[in-house]
Design an enzyme around this catalytic site. Structure first.
Site, PDB file in Angstrom:
ATOM      1  N   SER A 197       0.867  -1.183   0.000  1.00 27.76           N
ATOM      2  CA  SER A 197       0.000   0.000   0.000  1.00 27.76           C
ATOM      3  C   SER A 197       0.898   1.225   0.000  1.00 27.76           C
ATOM      4  O   SER A 197       2.025   1.176   0.532  1.00 27.76           O
ATOM      5  CB  SER A 197      -0.855   0.011   1.267  1.00 27.76           C
ATOM      6  OG  SER A 197      -1.477   1.277   1.427  1.00 27.76           O
TER       7      SER A 197
ATOM      8  N   ALA B 247       2.874  -0.230   9.104  1.00 29.67           N
ATOM      9  CA  ALA B 247       4.077  -0.984   9.495  1.00 29.67           C
ATOM     10  C   ALA B 247       4.097  -2.342   8.788  1.00 29.67           C
ATOM     11  O   ALA B 247       5.124  -2.782   8.267  1.00 29.67           O
ATOM     12  CB  ALA B 247       4.112  -1.170  11.012  1.00 29.67           C
TER      13      ALA B 247
ATOM     14  N   TYR C  41      -1.038  -0.974  10.423  1.00 26.21           N
ATOM     15  CA  TYR C  41      -1.276  -1.423   9.036  1.00 26.21           C
ATOM     16  C   TYR C  41      -0.105  -0.963   8.161  1.00 26.21           C
ATOM     17  O   TYR C  41       0.446  -1.740   7.381  1.00 26.21           O
ATOM     18  CB  TYR C  41      -2.593  -0.833   8.549  1.00 26.21           C
ATOM     19  CG  TYR C  41      -2.916  -1.045   7.078  1.00 26.21           C
ATOM     20  CD1 TYR C  41      -3.493  -2.235   6.632  1.00 26.21           C
ATOM     21  CD2 TYR C  41      -2.683  -0.039   6.135  1.00 26.21           C
ATOM     22  CE1 TYR C  41      -3.818  -2.413   5.284  1.00 26.21           C
ATOM     23  CE2 TYR C  41      -3.010  -0.209   4.796  1.00 26.21           C
ATOM     24  CZ  TYR C  41      -3.574  -1.391   4.375  1.00 26.21           C
ATOM     25  OH  TYR C  41      -3.892  -1.568   3.046  1.00 26.21           O
TER      26      TYR C  41
ATOM     27  N   LYS D 225       2.543  -3.099   5.989  1.00 23.39           N
ATOM     28  CA  LYS D 225       2.696  -2.889   4.542  1.00 23.39           C
ATOM     29  C   LYS D 225       4.133  -2.473   4.199  1.00 23.39           C
ATOM     30  O   LYS D 225       4.658  -2.857   3.149  1.00 23.39           O
ATOM     31  CB  LYS D 225       1.693  -1.841   4.046  1.00 23.39           C
ATOM     32  CG  LYS D 225       0.245  -2.312   4.114  1.00 23.39           C
ATOM     33  CD  LYS D 225       0.025  -3.549   3.248  1.00 23.39           C
ATOM     34  CE  LYS D 225      -1.443  -3.888   3.058  1.00 23.39           C
ATOM     35  NZ  LYS D 225      -1.634  -5.102   2.231  1.00 23.39           N
TER      36      LYS D 225
HETATM   37  N1  LIG Z   1      -8.782  -0.529  -1.241  1.00 28.26           N
HETATM   38  C1  LIG Z   1      -7.781   0.299  -0.980  1.00 28.26           C
HETATM   39  O1  LIG Z   1      -7.978   1.520  -0.924  1.00 28.26           O
HETATM   40  C2  LIG Z   1      -6.387  -0.242  -0.769  1.00 28.26           C
HETATM   41  C3  LIG Z   1      -5.335   0.686  -0.739  1.00 28.26           C
HETATM   42  C4  LIG Z   1      -4.033   0.219  -0.551  1.00 28.26           C
HETATM   43  C5  LIG Z   1      -3.802  -1.142  -0.408  1.00 28.26           C
HETATM   44  N2  LIG Z   1      -4.839  -2.014  -0.429  1.00 28.26           N
HETATM   45  C6  LIG Z   1      -4.514  -3.429  -0.278  1.00 28.26           C
HETATM   46  O2  LIG Z   1      -5.014  -4.127  -1.398  1.00 28.26           O
HETATM   47  C7  LIG Z   1      -5.324  -5.476  -1.022  1.00 28.26           C
HETATM   48  C8  LIG Z   1      -6.754  -5.812  -1.428  1.00 28.26           C
HETATM   49  O3  LIG Z   1      -7.620  -4.957  -0.709  1.00 28.26           O
HETATM   50  P1  LIG Z   1      -9.121  -4.651  -1.178  1.00 28.26           P
HETATM   51  O4  LIG Z   1      -9.291  -3.202  -1.109  1.00 28.26           O
HETATM   52  O5  LIG Z   1      -9.408  -5.387  -2.419  1.00 28.26           O
HETATM   53  O6  LIG Z   1      -9.914  -5.260   0.068  1.00 28.26           O
HETATM   54  P2  LIG Z   1     -11.214  -6.190   0.163  1.00 28.26           P
HETATM   55  O7  LIG Z   1     -11.665  -6.075   1.571  1.00 28.26           O
HETATM   56  O8  LIG Z   1     -12.169  -5.869  -0.940  1.00 28.26           O
HETATM   57  O9  LIG Z   1     -10.619  -7.645  -0.119  1.00 28.26           O
HETATM   58  C9  LIG Z   1      -9.727  -8.243   0.783  1.00 28.26           C
HETATM   59  C10 LIG Z   1      -9.897  -9.736   0.705  1.00 28.26           C
HETATM   60  O10 LIG Z   1      -8.968 -10.326   1.652  1.00 28.26           O
HETATM   61  C11 LIG Z   1      -9.652 -11.383   2.300  1.00 28.26           C
HETATM   62  N3  LIG Z   1      -9.086 -11.655   3.623  1.00 28.26           N
HETATM   63  C12 LIG Z   1      -9.171 -10.868   4.730  1.00 28.26           C
HETATM   64  N4  LIG Z   1      -8.667 -11.520   5.785  1.00 28.26           N
HETATM   65  C13 LIG Z   1      -8.235 -12.725   5.344  1.00 28.26           C
HETATM   66  C14 LIG Z   1      -7.629 -13.846   5.972  1.00 28.26           C
HETATM   67  N5  LIG Z   1      -7.410 -13.877   7.293  1.00 28.26           N
HETATM   68  N6  LIG Z   1      -7.310 -14.912   5.215  1.00 28.26           N
HETATM   69  C15 LIG Z   1      -7.579 -14.920   3.876  1.00 28.26           C
HETATM   70  N7  LIG Z   1      -8.179 -13.910   3.235  1.00 28.26           N
HETATM   71  C16 LIG Z   1      -8.507 -12.822   3.965  1.00 28.26           C
HETATM   72  C17 LIG Z   1     -11.095 -10.870   2.427  1.00 28.26           C
HETATM   73  O11 LIG Z   1     -12.008 -11.934   2.683  1.00 28.26           O
HETATM   74  C18 LIG Z   1     -11.309 -10.201   1.098  1.00 28.26           C
HETATM   75  O12 LIG Z   1     -11.834 -11.100   0.129  1.00 28.26           O
HETATM   76  C19 LIG Z   1      -5.090  -5.550   0.489  1.00 28.26           C
HETATM   77  O13 LIG Z   1      -3.817  -6.094   0.731  1.00 28.26           O
HETATM   78  C20 LIG Z   1      -5.150  -4.101   0.922  1.00 28.26           C
HETATM   79  O14 LIG Z   1      -4.424  -3.892   2.101  1.00 28.26           O
HETATM   80  C21 LIG Z   1      -6.128  -1.597  -0.616  1.00 28.26           C
END
Ligand SMILES: NC(=O)c1ccc[n+]([C@@H]2O[C@H](COP(=O)([O-])OP(=O)(O)OC[C@H]3O[C@@H](n4cnc5c(N)ncnc54)[C@H](O)[C@@H]3O)[C@@H](O)[C@H]2O)c1
Length: 249
Positions: A142, A157, A155, A159
């Site tokens: 992220s 930390a 979070y 990432k």
């Molecule tokens: N959406 C944003 O703004 C954003 C920004 C920066 C980084 N990210 C990163 O992108 C990635 C995807 O995020 P997203 O926005 O699609 O989120 P999301 O919540 O739509 O999807 C996350 C998925 O991870 C799964 N998950 C959560 N805990 C889990 C566990 N213990 N075991 C297995 N699966 C698990 C959830 O069930 C979900 O399907 C993440 O790593 C997030 O930190 C997202």
């Protein structure tokens, strides 16, 4: 098709960025194995994909449980005929709250899902990749891990840890011709972001030079770039996909 007959595991493939990545890879010819803790949504994605003639399977994965990660790694390797061509660590979890209000249990959950889960899974899928001398890993970090973020201290930390893990693992795996790279999304229109207060989403949008959040498909394109053949000589790199929110050397 860039991914024809490749087998790729995508964690977090039941939602958001992971789900967009699953569909993009499958449309490019890959067979995709989703690992996610949300079983209903994971099966629904696989079914939806099958309806479109795409090859997507679901295996249960809970990144907070070491045994579940080991079981998923073994299951994914077996489903791939012994060795995955690629792994995308897209699963993640966040809770926005001032650091001084955090219950320490939250720290453990944040580190387990966002950092240790990916570390354990890499350890599980790497042995056959090393034996074959090929494979590609893409970790989703992220921009919070590059520049910090208010209310996302632990979070961030985790990432930041994923970025450092990516670079060091890339160095260790280079002799086995395995690429390890990292994509850093900025705010992206997924359930994770939609769960945040509107006030916060508006402030984030104003801070982005492109004046909009990313669509999950735009992050998936960067993942695809690192998994495909155009980046065979690229490893240990970090790519922000954030409409210019951060511009880090
Ligand atoms: N959406 C944003 O703004 C954003 C920004 C920066 C980084 N990210 C990163 O992108 C990635 C995807 O995020 P997203 O926005 O699609 O989120 P999301 O919540 O739509 O999807 C996350 C998925 O991870 C799964 N998950 C959560 N805990 C889990 C566990 N213990 N075991 C297995 N699966 C698990 C959830 O069930 C979900 O399907 C993440 O790593 C997030 O930190 C997202």
């Amino acid at each position: 098709m860039d991914m024809a007959d490749r087998v790729v595991a995508v964690t977090g493939g039941a939602s958001g960025i992971g789900k967009a990545t699953v569909f993009l890879l499958a449309r490019e010819g890959a067979r995709v194995i989703i690992g996610d803790v949300t079983e209903d949504a994971g099966h629904a994605v696989a079914k939806d994909a099958a309806g479109q003639g795409l090859r997507v399977e679901f295996l249960k994965l809970d990144l907070t449980q070491a045994a579940s990660v080991e079981e998923f790694a073994a299951g994914a390797n077996a489903a791939a005929g012994g060795r995955l061509d690629g792994l995308v660590n897209a699963a993640g979890w966040d809770r926005i709250q001032p650091f001084m209000e955090n219950d320490p249990a939250i720290w453990e959950r944040l580190i387990n899902i966002n950092l240790l889960g990916a570390v354990r899974l890499c350890r599980g899928v790497l042995p056959p990749m090393i034996a074959a001398g090929k494979g590609k890993i893409v970790n989703i970090s992220s921009d919070a891990g590059r520049v910090g973020s208010m209310g996302e201290t632990v979070y961030s930390a985790a990432k930041g840890g994923i970025i450092a893990f990516t670079k060091s693992l890339a160095r260790e795996m280079a002799r086995s011709r395995i690429n390890v790279n990292c994509v850093c999304p900025g705010p992206t229109d997924t359930p994770l972001l939609q769960a945040q207060p509107e006030r916060m989403r508006e402030a984030l949008t104003r801070a982005i030079p492109f004046r909009r959040v990313a669509q999950p498909q735009e992050i998936a394109e960067a993942v695809m770039f690192f998994l495909g053949p155009r980046t065979d000589y690229v490893t240990g790199q970090v790519l922000s996909v954030s409409g210019g929110l951060t511009m880090v050397d």
